[in-house]
Design a protein around this motif. Structure first.
Motif, PDB file in Angstrom:
ATOM      1  N   LYS A  52       9.077  61.067  85.225  1.00 16.36           N
ATOM      2  CA  LYS A  52       9.337  60.626  86.598  1.00 16.36           C
ATOM      3  C   LYS A  52      10.174  59.346  86.670  1.00 16.36           C
ATOM      4  O   LYS A  52      10.594  58.936  87.737  1.00 16.36           O
ATOM      5  CB  LYS A  52       8.009  60.432  87.331  1.00 16.36           C
ATOM      6  CG  LYS A  52       7.294  61.759  87.575  1.00 16.36           C
ATOM      7  CD  LYS A  52       5.979  61.582  88.290  1.00 16.36           C
ATOM      8  CE  LYS A  52       5.298  62.940  88.498  1.00 16.36           C
ATOM      9  NZ  LYS A  52       3.970  62.824  89.104  1.00 16.36           N
ATOM     10  N   ASP A  53      10.400  58.715  85.487  1.00 12.59           N
ATOM     11  CA  ASP A  53      11.267  57.533  85.439  1.00 12.59           C
ATOM     12  C   ASP A  53      12.728  57.926  85.678  1.00 12.59           C
ATOM     13  O   ASP A  53      13.562  57.073  85.953  1.00 12.59           O
ATOM     14  CB  ASP A  53      11.176  56.845  84.072  1.00 12.59           C
ATOM     15  CG  ASP A  53       9.817  56.214  83.822  1.00 12.59           C
ATOM     16  OD1 ASP A  53       9.139  55.891  84.812  1.00 12.59           O
ATOM     17  OD2 ASP A  53       9.428  56.051  82.654  1.00 12.59           O
ATOM     18  N   PHE A  54      13.004  59.230  85.534  1.00 14.84           N
ATOM     19  CA  PHE A  54      14.377  59.723  85.655  1.00 14.84           C
ATOM     20  C   PHE A  54      14.500  60.670  86.847  1.00 14.84           C
ATOM     21  O   PHE A  54      13.560  61.394  87.167  1.00 14.84           O
ATOM     22  CB  PHE A  54      14.785  60.476  84.383  1.00 14.84           C
ATOM     23  CG  PHE A  54      14.627  59.662  83.129  1.00 14.84           C
ATOM     24  CD1 PHE A  54      15.637  58.822  82.703  1.00 14.84           C
ATOM     25  CD2 PHE A  54      13.458  59.726  82.393  1.00 14.84           C
ATOM     26  CE1 PHE A  54      15.484  58.067  81.538  1.00 14.84           C
ATOM     27  CE2 PHE A  54      13.293  58.969  81.231  1.00 14.84           C
ATOM     28  CZ  PHE A  54      14.312  58.139  80.811  1.00 14.84           C
ATOM     29  N   SER A  55      15.658  60.649  87.480  1.00 17.47           N
ATOM     30  CA  SER A  55      15.900  61.566  88.593  1.00 17.47           C
ATOM     31  C   SER A  55      16.181  62.968  88.045  1.00 17.47           C
ATOM     32  O   SER A  55      16.480  63.123  86.855  1.00 17.47           O
ATOM     33  CB  SER A  55      17.098  61.087  89.425  1.00 17.47           C
ATOM     34  OG  SER A  55      18.290  61.265  88.685  1.00 17.47           O
ATOM     35  N   ILE A  56      16.106  63.966  88.917  1.00 14.08           N
ATOM     36  CA  ILE A  56      16.399  65.349  88.512  1.00 14.08           C
ATOM     37  C   ILE A  56      17.831  65.442  87.972  1.00 14.08           C
ATOM     38  O   ILE A  56      18.078  66.092  86.957  1.00 14.08           O
ATOM     39  CB  ILE A  56      16.195  66.322  89.697  1.00 14.08           C
ATOM     40  CG1 ILE A  56      14.695  66.441  90.012  1.00 14.08           C
ATOM     41  CG2 ILE A  56      16.774  67.705  89.387  1.00 14.08           C
ATOM     42  CD1 ILE A  56      14.373  67.212  91.276  1.00 14.08           C
ATOM     43  N   GLN A  57      18.756  64.763  88.636  1.00 15.66           N
ATOM     44  CA  GLN A  57      20.161  64.796  88.212  1.00 15.66           C
ATOM     45  C   GLN A  57      20.329  64.183  86.822  1.00 15.66           C
ATOM     46  O   GLN A  57      21.061  64.710  85.974  1.00 15.66           O
ATOM     47  CB  GLN A  57      21.042  64.044  89.223  1.00 15.66           C
ATOM     48  CG  GLN A  57      22.541  64.124  88.940  1.00 15.66           C
ATOM     49  CD  GLN A  57      23.058  65.555  88.851  1.00 15.66           C
ATOM     50  OE1 GLN A  57      22.666  66.427  89.610  1.00 15.66           O
ATOM     51  NE2 GLN A  57      23.940  65.810  87.878  1.00 15.66           N
ATOM     52  N   GLU A  58      19.624  63.077  86.578  1.00 14.26           N
ATOM     53  CA  GLU A  58      19.717  62.415  85.275  1.00 14.26           C
ATOM     54  C   GLU A  58      19.173  63.323  84.164  1.00 14.26           C
ATOM     55  O   GLU A  58      19.758  63.416  83.081  1.00 14.26           O
ATOM     56  CB  GLU A  58      18.946  61.088  85.309  1.00 14.26           C
ATOM     57  CG  GLU A  58      19.682  60.016  86.090  1.00 14.26           C
ATOM     58  CD  GLU A  58      18.795  58.869  86.534  1.00 14.26           C
ATOM     59  OE1 GLU A  58      19.337  57.899  87.086  1.00 14.26           O
ATOM     60  OE2 GLU A  58      17.555  58.943  86.353  1.00 14.26           O
TER      61      GLU A  58
END
Length: 202
Positions: A52-58
Motif C-alpha cells: 500500500k506504500d505504492f500506487s497501482i500505477q507505480e
C-alpha cells in the motif's frame, strides 16, 4: 511362447507404467505453471493489497521492469536472469553476491524471485531495511521514474516531491482560509464601527 512374449511387451508399452506416471506428473506440473502464468491478475490484486506504500500505477510500472528481466516469461527472475539483469544495469555481481540477493527476499525459499518478492526490494529500500548492497543498487537503478513517472530523478525523490506538493497544497488552502477569515473579521469590525458611528447621529 512368442505370442505371449509379444503380448507381454505390448501390455507393458500400453499399460500405465512408472515412466507414464513420471511423464504425467511432469505434464501436470507444466499445466500448473501455465495456469499460473495465465492468471497474473490474481497475483496483481494481492500485490496491490499488500504494498500500500505504492500506487497501482507505480506497481504496474514495477511489473514492466520485472517482466523486462524475466526473459523466459516464467513469472520468476531466477539466478541466471538476475545475473544478466545486474550486468545490464552496469552492476555485475559475484556468484555469492547473487545468492545473497535472492536469499534476502526469497521468502518461499524456491531459489528465485517472484514479482511479490521483487516488490519487497523497493518496500525494504523505502523503509531503509535492505541488507544486501546488490538489492540497494536495484532499488536505485530500477526506479519507476525511468519507466514513466515524471519530474524527479528517482522514485523516492518522486515520493518526497509528491508529499511536499501535497503539504504545500494543504498549506496554501490553509492560508487562503485564514485570509478569508481575516477579511470576514475585518468586514465585521468595519460594520460594527459604522453602526457605532451611525448611532451617534440618532
Amino acid at each position: 511362447a512368442l505370442p505371449i512374449s509379444l503380448f507381454s511387451i505390448l501390455s507393458f508399452l500400453f499399460s500405465p507404467s512408472m515412466a507414464d506416471s513420471e511423464l504425467s506428473a511432469k505434464l501436470n506440473r507444466r499445466t500448473d505453471i501455465n495456469e499460473g502464468a495465465a492468471a497474473p491478475a490474481k497475483v496483481s490484486q494481492s500485490v496491490y493489497a499488500e504494498f500500500k506504500d505504492f500506487s497501482i500505477q507505480e506497481i504496474k510500472e514495477y511489473r514492466k521492469v520485472f517482466q523486462k528481466y524475466d526473459v523466459d516469461h516464467s513469472n520468476f527472475i531466477d539466478f541466471t536472469e538476475l545475473k544478466l539483469m545486474m550486468e545490464k544495469l552496469g552492476e555485475p555481481q559475484t556468484h555469492l553476491q547473487l545468492k545473497s540477493m535472492i536469499k534476502e527476499v526469497d521468502e518461499d525459499n524456491d531459489g528465485q524471485i517472484s514479482f511479490r518478492e521483487f516488490m519487497l526490494i523497493f518496500q525494504k529500500a523505502m523503509r531503509g531495511e535492505l541488507q544486501c548492497e546488490g538489492l540497494a543498487k536495484i532499488a536505485n537503478v530500477c526506479d519507476v521514474t525511468t519507466e514513466g513517472v515524471k519530474g524527479a530523478k528517482s522514485f523516492f525523490e518522486a515520493k518526497v516531491a509528491e508529499q511536499t506538493k501535497g503539504a504545500k497544497f494543504e498549506h496554501e488552502i490553509k492560508e487562503e482560509q485564514e485570509k478569508k477569515q481575516k477579511e470576514a473579521e475585518e468586514q465585521k469590525a468595519r460594520r460594527a464601527a459604522f453602526k457605532e458611528k451611525a448611532s451617534l447621529f440618532h
